[in-house]
Enzyme design. Structure first.
Site, PDB file in Angstrom:
ATOM      1  N   ARG A   1     -10.245 -29.600 -46.240  1.00 49.17           N
ATOM      2  CA  ARG A   1      -9.605 -29.091 -47.452  1.00 49.17           C
ATOM      3  C   ARG A   1     -10.598 -28.836 -48.567  1.00 49.17           C
ATOM      4  O   ARG A   1     -10.473 -27.896 -49.332  1.00 49.17           O
ATOM      5  CB  ARG A   1      -8.559 -30.089 -47.972  1.00 49.17           C
ATOM      6  CG  ARG A   1      -7.327 -30.175 -47.137  1.00 49.17           C
ATOM      7  CD  ARG A   1      -6.577 -31.429 -47.445  1.00 49.17           C
ATOM      8  NE  ARG A   1      -7.417 -32.600 -47.195  1.00 49.17           N
ATOM      9  CZ  ARG A   1      -6.977 -33.843 -47.201  1.00 49.17           C
ATOM     10  NH1 ARG A   1      -5.732 -34.096 -47.488  1.00 49.17           N
ATOM     11  NH2 ARG A   1      -7.796 -34.846 -46.944  1.00 49.17           N
TER      12      ARG A   1
ATOM     13  N   SER B   1      -1.170 -36.483 -47.123  1.00 50.08           N
ATOM     14  CA  SER B   1      -0.025 -37.352 -46.797  1.00 50.08           C
ATOM     15  C   SER B   1       0.055 -38.498 -47.800  1.00 50.08           C
ATOM     16  O   SER B   1       1.140 -38.905 -48.217  1.00 50.08           O
ATOM     17  CB  SER B   1      -0.192 -37.928 -45.393  1.00 50.08           C
ATOM     18  OG  SER B   1      -0.260 -36.906 -44.443  1.00 50.08           O
TER      19      SER B   1
END
Ligand code: PNS
Length: 168
Positions: free
Chosen positions: A93, A131
């Site tokens: 990311r 998450s």
């Protein structure tokens, strides 16, 4: 006959986010099949049980026969070989992911030099998503509905109704 190109996309998936889904979709443009492999680590406490995490993945990907949902214990490289694959997919990311991912890729290569790791970059819209943050925001009463599959939203809401003290 050409050999099937199989990749393993391992992770905790606690829970699955749209960032993971994005990586899987990108992976399917390169590989014939993706095995989404959920780590079962008895020493770690998860928010969702292994069964819940597998149920979420199986529900989201039930209509795609190029995606297999599975779980594994022990060394990732052993699991990859057991599945007759030779490639691990991981999402990158941001630069902050790089150090740990680089370390894991090189360590996996050290254990078995035949296993390659391929990094895929998610959509910029998910570059800040994790998450961990999804769980934190839910626990604090925030909404991240647009960043997770519908079933994850439902499961998170159901857990919230049990009260935070029941959340492991
Ligand atoms: O979603 P995560 O928590 O970032 O996934 C981490 C995962 C499951 C890919 C990593 O912890 C792993 O591969 N564990 C299996 C054990 C293993 O092989 N450890 C050595 C890795 S260098």
């Amino acid at each position: 006959m050409n050999k099937e190109r199989i990749a393993v996309y391992p992770g905790s998936y606690d829970p699955l986010t749209n960032g993971h889904v994005d990586i899987i979709q990108r992976g399917l443009t390169i590989f014939d099949r993706i095995i989404v492999a959920v780590l079962k680590n008895p020493d770690k406490t998860y928010f969702f049980s292994l069964e819940e995490r597998l149920h979420i993945l199986n529900t989201v990907f039930k209509d795609n026969d190029r995606i297999e949902v599975d779980h594994f214990t022990g060394l990732l490289v052993d699991y990859v070989k057991q599945k007759q694959a030779a490639t691990v997919v991981r999402g990158l990311r941001a630069i902050s992911d790089f150090e740990i991912e680089f370390q894991m890729a090189l360590m996996n290569r050290k254990i078995d030099s035949r296993i390659e790791t391929i990094f895929l970059v998610p959509s910029i819209h998910f570059s800040f998503l994790s998450s961990k943050l999804v769980k934190e925001i839910y626990q604090l009463g925030g909404e991240v509905k647009s960043l997770i599959p519908e079933i994850v939203d439902q499961k998170l809401k159901a857990k919230m109704r049990l009260g935070p003290e029941k959340i492991t």
